[in-house]
Design an enzyme around this catalytic site. Structure first.
Site, PDB file in Angstrom:
ATOM      1  N   ASN A  31       4.961  -5.628   3.844  1.00 41.97           N
ATOM      2  CA  ASN A  31       4.190  -4.757   2.961  1.00 41.97           C
ATOM      3  C   ASN A  31       4.439  -3.286   3.289  1.00 41.97           C
ATOM      4  O   ASN A  31       4.609  -2.456   2.386  1.00 41.97           O
ATOM      5  CB  ASN A  31       2.699  -5.094   3.103  1.00 41.97           C
ATOM      6  CG  ASN A  31       1.832  -4.239   2.218  1.00 41.97           C
ATOM      7  OD1 ASN A  31       2.013  -4.218   1.006  1.00 41.97           O
ATOM      8  ND2 ASN A  31       0.923  -3.495   2.805  1.00 41.97           N
ATOM      9  N   MET A  35       5.723  -0.201   0.920  1.00 40.70           N
ATOM     10  CA  MET A  35       4.948   1.037   0.794  1.00 40.70           C
ATOM     11  C   MET A  35       5.807   2.269   1.021  1.00 40.70           C
ATOM     12  O   MET A  35       5.492   3.355   0.550  1.00 40.70           O
ATOM     13  CB  MET A  35       3.786   1.032   1.792  1.00 40.70           C
ATOM     14  CG  MET A  35       2.639   0.151   1.353  1.00 40.70           C
ATOM     15  SD  MET A  35       1.350   0.074   2.596  1.00 40.70           S
ATOM     16  CE  MET A  35       0.673   1.716   2.493  1.00 40.70           C
TER      17      MET A  35
ATOM     18  N   SER B 100      -2.094   4.859   6.231  1.00 39.18           N
ATOM     19  CA  SER B 100      -2.505   3.465   6.134  1.00 39.18           C
ATOM     20  C   SER B 100      -1.299   2.551   6.252  1.00 39.18           C
ATOM     21  O   SER B 100      -0.213   2.872   5.788  1.00 39.18           O
ATOM     22  CB  SER B 100      -3.196   3.253   4.790  1.00 39.18           C
ATOM     23  OG  SER B 100      -3.144   1.903   4.416  1.00 39.18           O
ATOM     24  N   CYS B 101      -1.499   1.390   6.914  1.00 34.23           N
ATOM     25  CA  CYS B 101      -0.404   0.431   7.064  1.00 34.23           C
ATOM     26  C   CYS B 101      -0.534  -0.700   6.051  1.00 34.23           C
ATOM     27  O   CYS B 101       0.318  -1.573   5.972  1.00 34.23           O
ATOM     28  CB  CYS B 101      -0.393  -0.158   8.463  1.00 34.23           C
ATOM     29  SG  CYS B 101       0.195   1.005   9.685  1.00 34.23           S
ATOM     30  N   ILE B 102      -1.650  -0.759   5.340  1.00 32.32           N
ATOM     31  CA  ILE B 102      -1.822  -1.826   4.352  1.00 32.32           C
ATOM     32  C   ILE B 102      -2.310  -1.272   3.021  1.00 32.32           C
ATOM     33  O   ILE B 102      -2.780  -0.166   2.938  1.00 32.32           O
ATOM     34  CB  ILE B 102      -2.795  -2.957   4.807  1.00 32.32           C
ATOM     35  CG1 ILE B 102      -3.888  -2.394   5.705  1.00 32.32           C
ATOM     36  CG2 ILE B 102      -2.026  -4.060   5.463  1.00 32.32           C
ATOM     37  CD1 ILE B 102      -4.943  -3.379   6.098  1.00 32.32           C
TER      38      ILE B 102
END
Lengths: 160, 102
Positions: A31, A35, B100-102
């Site tokens: 993920n 991103m 943020s990592c998620i």
């Protein structure tokens, strides 16, 4: 490497384990790549297949035995209920930092364009059928197929 | 660092993110979008307005939160801002890059 300038263009992540911490590590890495605008594909092999197995993905556990970071004696880690307890604690902490559960995480990965591949050999070994897996998987492929998908400069491969 | 966009001088950090949101205006957003090769549609603008609203409320942003916002789902978010949606959209919106990592 030269024409990509060392820049990461694609992450090929192989997940071979079904312990919760390993599954999450693989998911966060995939993920996280998306991103950043990096392509990501995942190959689920051996026990890693449980992370995309419709029924099993809901019951993944943290390993309490053979995990020195648990800071508990191996004998204690092996007691009945210890794994469930450790898993419960970890899930609670994850909820606090807004970490999705495995099922929702898979939805996020698919929506983000991560390709999910199941390993044919491991599927045969565990007698899993494609219908046993979540419908979002992109296919059941061989290791050779996976390597082919990894071609191109700037691809990195990671084994978990 | 200073940068001149549409005749106005704005303050940006080394990654090109505005350091002072009050300097942002629609024209600056358009210009920043152009730099990211994005032609802003009304849908893009809705998402940007939502992100700015969250920033004002000091809510930390993540892909998951954006997906659950009811404003845009994750799939559409990626199709609107194909390359690193959260990073790109926040840059255009003139707000800080989410950690943020998620």
């Amino acid at each position: 490497m030269n024409d990509s300038n060392g820049e990461i263009k694609k992450m090929m992540i192989i997940l071979s384990k079904a312990t919760l911490e390993n599954v999450y590590a693989a998911f966060v890495l995939a993920n996280g790549a998306r991103m950043e605008g990096i392509e990501a594909e995942m190959f689920f092999t051996f026990f890693g297949l449980e992370a995309i197995h419709k029924k099993k993905l809901k019951r993944l556990h943290v390993a309490t035995v053979g995990n020195p970071a648990m800071h508990m004696p191996t004998m204690v880690g092996g007691l009945p209920g210890m794994e469930a307890f450790a898993t419960h604690m970890m899930k609670k902490e994850m909820g606090k930092i807004d970490m999705p559960d495995v099922e929702e995480f898979l939805d996020i990965l698919t929506a983000s364009g991560v390709k999910l591949w199941a390993c044919k050999l491991a599927m045969d070994m565990f007698h899993y059928k494609k219908e046993d897996m979540i419908s979002d998987i992109d296919g059941v492929i061989t290791v050779g197929d996976f390597y082919k998908k990894a071609s191109g400069s700037g691809t990195h491969m990671l084994f978990i | 660092m200073e940068k001149i966009i549409c005749g106005t001088t704005i303050e940006v950090n080394e990654e090109g993110y505005l350091t002072n949101f009050s300097q942002w205006c629609t024209e600056i957003g358009d210009e920043l979008a152009k730099e990211a090769n994005i032609d802003l549609s009304p849908r893009h603008r809705e998402v940007i307005t939502y992100l700015q609203g969250e920033h004002k409320k000091e809510v930390p942003l993540s892909i998951r939160k954006v997906g659950k916002s009811g404003v845009v789902d994750i799939k559409e978010f990626y199709s609107l801002f194909p390359l690193a949606p959260l990073k790109t959209a926040t840059k255009i919106a003139g707000i800080p890059k989410p950690a943020s990592c998620i």
